[in-house]
Enzyme design. Structure first.
Site, PDB file in Angstrom:
ATOM      1  CE1 TYR A 137     -29.716  32.155  45.218  1.00 53.11           C
ATOM      2  CE2 TYR A 137     -27.498  32.962  44.852  1.00 53.11           C
ATOM      3  CZ  TYR A 137     -28.350  31.943  45.202  1.00 53.11           C
ATOM      4  OH  TYR A 137     -27.840  30.715  45.543  1.00 53.11           O
ATOM      5  N   GLY A 185     -24.768  24.653  55.034  1.00 57.41           N
ATOM      6  CA  GLY A 185     -26.076  24.978  55.602  1.00 57.41           C
ATOM      7  C   GLY A 185     -26.758  26.144  54.927  1.00 57.41           C
ATOM      8  N   GLY A 186     -26.084  27.272  54.838  1.00 52.78           N
ATOM      9  CA  GLY A 186     -26.681  28.438  54.211  1.00 52.78           C
ATOM     10  C   GLY A 186     -26.795  28.309  52.705  1.00 52.78           C
ATOM     11  CE1 TYR A 196     -27.425  31.399  39.336  1.00 49.94           C
ATOM     12  CE2 TYR A 196     -28.430  31.960  41.437  1.00 49.94           C
ATOM     13  CZ  TYR A 196     -28.437  31.995  40.054  1.00 49.94           C
ATOM     14  OH  TYR A 196     -29.450  32.623  39.402  1.00 49.94           O
ATOM     15  CB  SER A 249     -23.467  26.828  58.133  1.00 51.20           C
ATOM     16  OG  SER A 249     -23.762  27.652  57.030  1.00 51.20           O
ATOM     17  N   GLY A 250     -21.149  28.797  57.640  1.00 52.22           N
ATOM     18  CA  GLY A 250     -19.846  29.105  57.055  1.00 52.22           C
ATOM     19  C   GLY A 250     -19.418  30.547  57.196  1.00 52.22           C
ATOM     20  CE1 TYR A 296     -24.340  35.087  45.102  1.00 50.21           C
ATOM     21  CE2 TYR A 296     -24.959  36.525  43.291  1.00 50.21           C
ATOM     22  CZ  TYR A 296     -24.263  35.431  43.766  1.00 50.21           C
ATOM     23  OH  TYR A 296     -23.477  34.701  42.904  1.00 50.21           O
ATOM     24  CG  ASP A 319     -25.643  36.362  56.177  1.00 52.04           C
ATOM     25  OD1 ASP A 319     -25.743  37.439  55.570  1.00 52.04           O
ATOM     26  OD2 ASP A 319     -26.578  35.836  56.789  1.00 52.04           O
ATOM     27  CB  SER A 345     -25.303  33.898  59.968  1.00 46.27           C
ATOM     28  OG  SER A 345     -24.013  34.256  59.500  1.00 46.27           O
TER      29      SER A 345
END
Length: 535
Positions: free
Chosen positions: A473, A181-182, A189, A110-111, A476, A114, A119
């Site tokens: 997380y 999306g991700g 956060y 999506s962006g 991350y 990652d 991705s």
């Protein structure tokens, strides 16, 4: 945003026939996959213009345009044999079904933020389903909601909200080029989390294309799947098309500051005090602490630690100073440190763009910096003793490169149940740690050197962070904590549990049950996806 209907019964029947027969197919050449896409494309939404192969002149620029970590921009990095830049939901459905017919691995992007390139990188032949064209944002101030497609960036979301209202915002990352999306599917956060929680705590509906090529909303997918894609990672369960979010209220004026202190300016004492107050401050106040090594007054051979206290306050500077003087006077905040602005201007400041940059800059999809980097994460449940802080600071000076960022909890983060969403890191945590190392040098030796530095700092922090499990997380992404590359179902589950427990704790098993129900053949998989049950 209404759920679109399939354009014809012919397409529906074609997809159904394909979806029930794919498992019998063996791996086939990418050319047959392309033919599958073209043969079943809707006349009103042809997929041809969305397909990019290495023979296409634009292939390289499409691949690199959303590649945010230069570690994965090398000649030896495996490239996708195809990129599908979906222009319509039907292109997503076709990609899912045809990939199963031809037994091909699909990566969903999506962006591109990652951290480990999951991705857009793989060890086996793969193609990328890139969502950046599916980026519509429909803001409805009357209902205080918005439908946001997965390919939109957070900067675009912030700007479109501000176009409609100066009293609304949304809690999410401070990095404007992150894809929705991700970010949403993994938790999300931001600097309003103490007031409003995570992004997923404010998601009320979603659209997803499942393994059968069906476009489902929350009602159609059911509460288990909706729960899973609001913090458990959407790419394990399907292709998220859009999220419906609740906007949050923000004041007309907010206040920000960025105050720095070095060891020579009493940083150790101030950081020590920060630990005891950051999660207990007024819920309108968020103070992020970043610690990095810089040159001291004696030049390059005299290193020191600099602590930066970066704040977002949902109110004016007068009230902020009152809160700080009462709760955290050790920082010595002055009126001259404070900058008042609108909420959308604060997102520009936090990006961080130079002070005074126009909010229109949020619409740019190009990140300010292109760099090689490594990230890791931790959670802290007890304040670190002063002697421990001094030891960590000394180790950071020895390592020189890695930085530490502490993001405080408290407020809304401690009020939401650990099982409300797959994101489990709620009450009991004082702050989240991010380890960050950036470098400009090219080559594998430089990467290995800087990654090793990051791992060493992570190791040094072991006595001071969460244990059994050592939590991490999910957004991350960190492949150091485990990789799932086994096709055997039982082995896949055992591998997945290693990182799954760290990311999701007690929520991992529920995620596995949902995964087994909605994608029993494990089509939607990657190096750290949710595995299926080992029947």
């Amino acid at each position: 945003m209404a759920i679109p209907r399939l354009s014809s019964l012919m397409l529906l029947s074609t997809l159904f026939v394909i979806s029930i027969s794919w498992q019998a197919s063996a791996y086939s050449a990418p050319e047959k996959f392309v033919q599958c896409l073209l043969n079943h494309s809707q006349p009103s939404y042809p997929i041809g213009p969305a397909i990019y192969t290495p023979n296409n002149a634009s292939y390289s620029s499409i691949l690199k345009s959303y590649l945010r970590n230069l570690r994965f921009n090398t000649s030896s990095t495996r490239k996708p044999f195809l990129i599908v830049t979906a222009l319509h939901e039907s292109h997503v459905k076709l990609s899912v079904i045809c990939a199963q017919v031809h037994n091909l691995q699909m990566k969903i992007r999506s962006g591109g933020h990652d951290y480990e390139g999951v991705s857009y990188v793989a060890e086996v032949p793969f193609f990328i389903l890139d969502m950046f064209n599916l980026r519509s944002i429909n803001v409805d101030i009357k209902s205080e909601t918005a439908w946001v497609q997965a390919g939109a960036t957070l900067g675009e979301v912030y700007y479109r909200i501000s176009e409609k209202s100066k009293f609304h915002g949304f809690p999410a990352s401070v990095e404007p080029t992150v894809g929705v999306g991700g970010h949403f599917s993994g938790g999300g956060y931001g600097n309003m989390m103490r007031k409003y929680g995570l992004s997923v705590d404010n998601v009320v509906d979603a659209q997803i294309v499942d393994v059968h090529g069906r476009l489902l909303d929350r009602k159609a997918m059911g509460e288990d799947l909706f729960w899973a894609i609001t913090g458990g990672g959407g790419a394990s369960f399907g292709v998220v098309i859009a999220y419906k979010i609740n906007l949050v209220r923000v004041p007309e004026i907010v206040t920000v500051f960025n105050v720095t202190r070095t060891l020579e300016q009493n940083a150790t004492e101030i950081v020590y005090r920060w630990q005891y107050v950051a999660d207990k401050l007024d819920d309108d106040l968020f103070i992020r602490l970043t610690m990095e090594i810089v040159n001291g007054s004696g030049g390059d051979n005299n290193k020191t630690l600099r602590a930066s206290f970066f704040s977002m306050f949902l109110g004016d500077s007068e009230r902020l100073l009152s809160v700080m003087n009462k709760s955290f006077p050790e920082l010595g905040l002055k009126q001259s440190d404070c900058m008042e602005m609108s909420w959308v201007e604060s997102t520009v400041f936090w990006a961080p763009f130079p002070y005074g940059t126009s909010p229109e800059r949020l619409l740019s999809r190009n990140p300010q910096f292109h760099k090689h980097f490594k990230r890791k994460s931790d959670y802290v449940k007890k304040p670190i003793p002063k002697a421990g802080l001094k030891w960590i600071f000394q180790k950071m000076i020895e390592l020189d490169s890695p930085a530490l960022t502490f993001n405080p909890y408290g407020g809304r983060m401690g009020e939401i149940s650990a099982s409300a969403t797959p994101f489990p890191h709620r009450a009991g945590n004082l702050w989240k740690v991010q380890y960050a190392t950036d470098w400009d040098e090219e080559g594998s030796e430089a990467s290995e050197h800087h990654i090793d530095l990051t791992r060493k700092l992570h190791m040094y922090m072991t006595p001071f962070v969460s244990k059994n499990p050592r939590e991490a997380y999910f957004n991350y992404k960190d492949l150091d904590i485990g990789i799932n590359h086994n096709a055997n179902v039982k082995a896949s589950y055992l591998e997945g549990r290693v990182y799954g427990i760290k990311y999701f704790k007690d929520n991992f098993d529920r995620l596995v049950h949902v995964k087994t129900k909605v994608d029993p053949s494990n089509f939607f998989r990657n190096e750290q996806s949710i595995p299926t049950l080992p029947y």
